[in-house]
Design an enzyme around this catalytic site. Sequence first.
Site, mmCIF file in Angstrom:
data_model
loop_
_atom_site.group_PDB
_atom_site.id
_atom_site.type_symbol
_atom_site.label_atom_id
_atom_site.label_comp_id
_atom_site.label_asym_id
_atom_site.label_seq_id
_atom_site.Cartn_x
_atom_site.Cartn_y
_atom_site.Cartn_z
ATOM 1 N N GLY A 239 -67.643 -60.041 51.855
ATOM 2 C CA GLY A 239 -66.512 -60.901 52.165
ATOM 3 C C GLY A 239 -66.172 -61.950 51.140
ATOM 4 N N TYR A 316 -50.797 -56.885 53.762
ATOM 5 C CA TYR A 316 -51.395 -58.231 53.898
ATOM 6 C C TYR A 316 -50.566 -59.320 53.236
ATOM 7 C CZ TYR A 316 -55.657 -55.243 54.157
ATOM 8 O OH TYR A 316 -56.598 -54.285 54.432
ATOM 9 N N CYS A 344 -39.008 -45.041 50.537
ATOM 10 C CA CYS A 344 -37.882 -45.393 51.405
ATOM 11 C C CYS A 344 -38.314 -46.333 52.518
ATOM 12 C CB CYS A 344 -37.269 -44.125 51.970
ATOM 13 S SG CYS A 344 -36.758 -43.030 50.656
HETATM 14 C C1 PLP Z 1 -65.643 -54.226 54.505
HETATM 15 C C2 PLP Z 1 -67.055 -54.633 54.748
HETATM 16 C C3 PLP Z 1 -67.784 -55.264 53.740
HETATM 17 C C4 PLP Z 1 -67.202 -55.623 52.384
HETATM 18 O O1 PLP Z 1 -66.227 -56.612 52.469
HETATM 19 P P1 PLP Z 1 -65.634 -57.236 51.109
HETATM 20 O O2 PLP Z 1 -64.693 -58.268 51.584
HETATM 21 O O3 PLP Z 1 -64.946 -56.144 50.392
HETATM 22 O O4 PLP Z 1 -66.762 -57.807 50.344
HETATM 23 C C5 PLP Z 1 -69.116 -55.573 53.996
HETATM 24 N N1 PLP Z 1 -69.689 -55.293 55.185
HETATM 25 C C6 PLP Z 1 -69.005 -54.686 56.189
HETATM 26 C C7 PLP Z 1 -69.697 -54.402 57.463
HETATM 27 C C8 PLP Z 1 -67.677 -54.346 56.004
HETATM 28 O O5 PLP Z 1 -66.998 -53.760 57.001
#
Ligand code: PLP
Length: 419
Positions: A239, A316, A344
């Site tokens: 994340g 997004y 389109c």
């Molecule tokens: C998508 C996801 C990630 C990676 O998220 P990023 O924002 O790309 O770093 C890590 N763990 C889980 C469980 C995810 O679903």
Amino acid sequence: MGAFAYRYGVLHAESVSVNDIARAVGTPFYLYSTAALEAHYSAYAGAFAGQDAGVCYALKANSNLAVIRTFTRLGSGADVVSVGEMKRALAGGIPAERIVFSGVGKTREELREALEAKIHQINVESIPELEALSAVASSLGVVAPIAIRVNPDVDAKTHAKIATGKKENKFGIDYDQARDIYKLAASLPGIKPVSIAVHIGSQLTDLAPFRAAYERVAALLHQLRADGHDIQRLDLGGGLGITYKNEAPPDLADYAAMVRSITGNLGCRVTLEPGRSLVGNAGILVSRVIYVKQGLHRRFAIVDAAMNDLIRPSLYEAYHGIIPVAEPEAGAALEPFDVVGPVCESGDTFAVQRPLPPLADDDLVAFLSAGAYGAAMSSTYNTRPLIPEVLVNGDRFAVIRPRPTVEEMLAAERVPDWL
Ligand SMILES: *Cc1c(COP(=O)(O)O)cnc(C)c1O
């Protein structure tokens, strides 16, 4: 974006001219830098050196086999969200014992295949999934090492479509139910709870939500140990955000120090699951201006890439930097362009009133920060073939996914004999 820079007036990826690649493979295409992938991975490894921690690359951000292989060679594990991704991870050389399986809707068939492949851990997100896994594991005569993914009810302060850690999100098990569910898990045949998992969202640009989530995980760990569970691992998700425009995501060193301050004396091995922060700024999307259309109210640069190739702006409202491949003259006046694709849909718009140096028909442009959730989310809408992916390494480049022909696309379909 050190790997992508102007040299001799032309955008280069490492030592290769983007013009040369465009001539060889045609546009549009994705272009990744090995040096950038390696640098981002090494930054994680370096920041967490000295902690009992490992990286499981979240494959869904960019699941090309050559990208996976690049990380395999650096020692990465994988976080996968389908059996398809599990097979990709294995095909990319990641050992089964470094694969973690996440996701809210794993089918019984997927659970069976994961157990047969003997992957490291399955992160369970509901009671019915736990019961299904117990049944499948028992029928195979194996014990599944699991984490329960908890939903810590923390606001990740990111785009609503990529926030996953609030109690109204579909992900994880409510924090306040977690103790009961670990108790249930421990009582079921074929299940061994070994870890706690959390992942609160993507493109986080602040440490505070991570800290809040991890503190809740640490508190839960103490309760679970008091309840008699032998938990020795924590799965802290991914994340971490990247800079698309002017975001200032936390430093990896600060992130790692925060993780250490919360988990350092818990006696747990920690898993990080970065996706975007490993690949996002290691890739660009190269496209050609088909036409510049000057209307009465707007000037449009109509490019040959579209929302089916890079959906983040329409999905997004995401920002991607756009630069010409030919270096603009110093001091070139900027003019507002709407940069749009040929599909389109009015949503097929990459940028509105974006100040850009003068653009003309046939010019090449690069969409920056396109290495994550770009190619992986692409489709063939409007019967547009999936675009090639190209990997640069120093002065070499290779097509790592070729562009299919329309004939190949059509050959994959079947018309029933009653038509
Ligand atoms: C998508 C996801 C990630 C990676 O998220 P990023 O924002 O790309 O770093 C890590 N763990 C889980 C469980 C995810 O679903």
